[in-house]
Every structure is written in C-alpha cells, then in structure tokens.
Design a protein around this motif. Structure first.
Motif, PDB file in Angstrom:
ATOM      1  N   ARG A 239      29.246  41.160  48.776  1.00 34.83           N
ATOM      2  CA  ARG A 239      28.126  40.693  47.934  1.00 34.83           C
ATOM      3  C   ARG A 239      26.945  41.589  48.245  1.00 34.83           C
ATOM      4  NH1 ARG A 239      25.845  34.579  47.347  1.00 34.83           N
ATOM      5  NH2 ARG A 239      23.638  35.039  47.465  1.00 34.83           N
TER       6      ARG A 239
ATOM      7  N   GLY B  84      24.943  38.288  52.642  1.00 34.40           N
ATOM      8  CA  GLY B  84      25.699  39.496  52.321  1.00 34.40           C
ATOM      9  C   GLY B  84      24.919  40.732  52.737  1.00 34.40           C
TER      10      GLY B  84
ATOM     11  N   GLU C 293      29.111  49.488  46.016  1.00 37.26           N
ATOM     12  CA  GLU C 293      29.991  48.532  46.702  1.00 37.26           C
ATOM     13  C   GLU C 293      30.736  49.186  47.862  1.00 37.26           C
ATOM     14  OE1 GLU C 293      32.545  46.408  44.022  1.00 37.26           O
ATOM     15  OE2 GLU C 293      30.838  45.591  42.917  1.00 37.26           O
TER      16      GLU C 293
ATOM     17  N   TYR D  53      28.084  30.334  49.908  1.00 39.94           N
ATOM     18  CA  TYR D  53      28.736  31.637  49.763  1.00 39.94           C
ATOM     19  C   TYR D  53      30.010  31.715  50.607  1.00 39.94           C
ATOM     20  CZ  TYR D  53      29.604  36.620  49.696  1.00 39.94           C
ATOM     21  OH  TYR D  53      30.213  37.842  49.558  1.00 39.94           O
TER      22      TYR D  53
END
Ligand code: 8ID
Ligand code: ZN
Length: 352
Positions: free
Chosen positions: A321, A344, A149, A211
């Motif tokens: 994401r 993403g 991430e 999203y």
C-alpha cells in the motif's frame, strides 16, 4: 539527455536535511563500476529517519544523501563487465556495494561484508534524481512492474521476505508481526500469507487494524490498548501456546521486551527492527532453555532475495500500500513516521 543539475536531499548533520540543487555526475565522469540511475521513485524507510536523526550506533559519513528504496532507469554506465545497460530498470537498495571476495560475499551474505557500502551511510542513496550507483548491487526490476510499487520492495519487501525465510515457520503455522501496520510489517503480513502462515498482527489504531485485516491477518492485538499483550498474542492461536515465530519490525524497543515470552516452545523470534542505540532483547534464561526457544536476526537480504521478493510482487501475490507524494514532502513523511500515522509506505516521486 543528462542534465547538469539535480535536486537531492542533503543532510549536513542530525538537525535534518535540505532539498537543494547539486551537480549531476556526467557520463564521462562516472567511476568504473558505476551506473547513473535516474531515480523515478523512492520509498521512505524508517531507516532513513534513523540515519537523519543519527540515533544509531552506526554513523553516516556526512554530508549524506539517504534513501535506499530507489526505482529508476540507467541513463549512463561505465562498466564493461556488467550485463546491465542504458535503459534498464533497476533498483537501488540499502546494500550499495560489497567486496564480492570475502567469505560472506562468496556465500551470498553480502550484507555481512565488512567493506559493504550502504546507501545513506557511506554511499549516496536514492533521495536524489540522478544517483551514481555501484553496478554490483543494482537489482533488475521485472518488465511491466509499476515502478512506484517496486520501490518499497527494494528494502522493506526483501527484508521481511528474508526474515520470513529465517524464521523457519512453515505453512499452517502462526506468526506474530509487531509493527504490522508499517512499511516492513504490512509487507511481512502479505508475504507470510503467501507462504501459508497465519498472522497475528500487532500494531495500534483503527486504520492499521482495518488494513491488517484487509491484507489477511487472522488476529489483531493493539499494543497501546491491550494491557497484557503476551496473553493476548498466545490466546490468538487456537491452542493458546503462542505463535511459532515472530518477526519484530517495530522501530521502538518495547516490542523486544515481550516477544521471547509469547512465542511457543521451539519458537523463533527474528530481530529486524533497529531501535536507537541502547535497546535490548529480553529473554528469561530458564524458560528459553526449557522451551527450546531461538532468538535470531535478519538483515536485509542478498541480490537473489531481492529478485525473488520483486517477482512475488510482479506475479500479483503481494501489493504494497503506497502513498505517492512529491519529493518536497519528505519532511512531512518523516513527521508522519515519527507520530506513527503512516499506514503502509510513503513513496517519493522524485520529479513531481
Ligand atoms: O534489515 C533490517 N533488519 C531492516 C531493514 C529495513 C528496516 C531493519 N529496518 C528497521 C528500521 O530501521 C526500523 O527500525 O525496521 C524498523 C521498521 O521500519 P519501517 O517498517 O520502515 O517503519 P514504519 O513504517 O515506521 O513502521 C513501524 C511500525 O511499528 C509500529 C508503528 O505503529 C508502525 O506501524 N510500532 C511501534 I512505533 N512500536 C510498536 C510496538 N511496541 C509497534 N508495533 C508493535 N509494538
Ligand atoms: Zn530500509
């Protein structure tokens, strides 16, 4: 233990790249001011695709290894001055090194350094398992942060965070984000929300719409479906005057033809997306003057911007994401990026 061989995505020319075995720089071979970073994850930025396709005015020194959203661990270091040490978690960014002595570096504007080295252009990037990185621009990754991430924050995150600062938009105001469903754009929506802004997301398709709404966009404009994007964007603001700012994260030039038109008087357009050579921003001179509009730009960020952008994620305010895929899927990721089907960010697992 540092292996002798590694996998790297090497590109000889604009026809593409090949993931192949190359030697690993050993600890005793590291040049001064370098650290060997075992890259665990690397985000794939649209910039990597521009570099591979060679569609920019700036050309890579080939053979090149792209990748500039690398999250990894220092396994060797040759730098007695740096506070970094073996075992530290660090990020490999677009700016790989700068002179640290020119007026830009001294003022914390390292991306403007004329001698800056960029990952994939004139420095080896993060699409390799063991990257011999300059220590000067490595970014410490906060403890406890998920490394996959963290990866996209090292380019997409820091870039849009800095662009939002440069937009001068304040809490309560409106901001338009063309490219909102992509890597940079979807992070821009979230940092903007965190800063208290109201977001008009501009992109295309049902999945990106869903999203963008999930991550807090107030309004949605589909650039393929909507016939009059300028009116639709203006209408999305309560008073119909248009957003106070726009951050253009689209890699295609079309978004640059209309943004100066839909921002409100005294508004600011921030150029971020980097379409191929020959793209222009369109601005009507008369109304740019009468409505006091500003066109500015934002290019990645400095070392401190990167630290701040990561900390905001570590604190739980922004979450990229990601779709984590094995290294060998890089070609497929580029294809999806080209078709616009990625929502993403795709993140490569270099050891999967
Ligand atoms: O420092 C910088 N200025 C910087 C840093 C990093 C990346 C600039 N970039 C540049 C990249 O080189 C690229 O040109 O930003 C651009 C976007 O990078 P990205 O976010 O990594 O690309 P993406 O994930 O493919 O997302 C792009 C989105 O734009 C949409 C697509 O649908 C996609 O969701 N889009 C397109 I294509 N045309 C559009 C249009 N006309 C559009 N959205 C709105 N209007
Ligand atoms: Zn990038």
């Amino acid at each position: 233990q540092i292996p002798k061989k590694q996998l790297a995505a090497v590109s000889d020319d604009a026809s593409g790249f090949e993931i192949k075995e190359i030697p690993v720089v050993q600890a005793n071979e590291l040049e001064p001011g370098r650290a060997l970073v075992k890259v665990l994850y690397s985000g794939v930025c649209h910039t990597d695709l521009h570099v591979i396709k060679d569609d920019w005015p700036v050309k890579a020194e080939r053979p090149c290894i792209a990748g500039h959203e690398g999250a990894g661990i220092i396994v060797a270091i040759n730098d007695p001055i740096s506070k970094l040490k073996v075992g530290d978690k660090v990020g490999v960014k677009w700016i790989a090194h700068s002179c640290n002595q020119c007026e830009f570096c001294i003022a914390g504007e390292e991306p403007l350094c004329l001698e800056a080295k960029c990952s994939g252009i004139n420095a080896q990037g993060s699409f390799m398992q063991y990257c011999p990185a300059y220590t000067s621009q490595l970014t410490p990754i906060p403890d406890g942060m998920d490394m996959a991430e963290a990866a996209p924050i090292l380019c997409a995150g820091v870039t849009v965070y800095k662009a939002l600062k440069n937009s001068r938009a304040r809490a309560g105001q409106w901001i338009a984000i063309p490219g909102a469903g992509g890597g940079l754009g979807s992070l821009a929506v979230q940092y903007a929300k965190w800063m208290g802004l109201k977001v008009i997301a501009i992109d295309t398709g049902a999945e990106k719409k869903k999203y963008c709404q999930e991550i807090g966009a107030t309004a949605w404009v589909d650039f393929k479906e909507e016939k009059d994007i300028v009116s639709a964007v203006k209408k999305a603001t309560q008073d119909g005057l248009g957003p106070h700012a726009a951050i253009i994260t689209s890699p295609k030039p079309e978004a640059y033809l209309i943004a100066m038109e839909y921002i409100r008087p005294r508004g600011t357009v921030v150029a971020v997306g980097l379409p191929p050579a020959g793209a222009y921003v369109k601005a009507d001179v008369f109304f740019t003057v009468l409505h006091n509009k500003t066109l500015t730009s934002s290019y990645v960020g400095n070392r401190q911007d990167a630290i701040e952008a990561l900390q905001i994620v570590a604190d739980g305010h922004v979450k990229c994401r990601i779709q984590t895929v094995p290294f060998k899927s890089l070609e497929k990721v580029y294809t999806q990026m080209e078709e616009g089907s990625l929502v993403g960010r795709a993140v490569l697992d270099l050891f999967a």
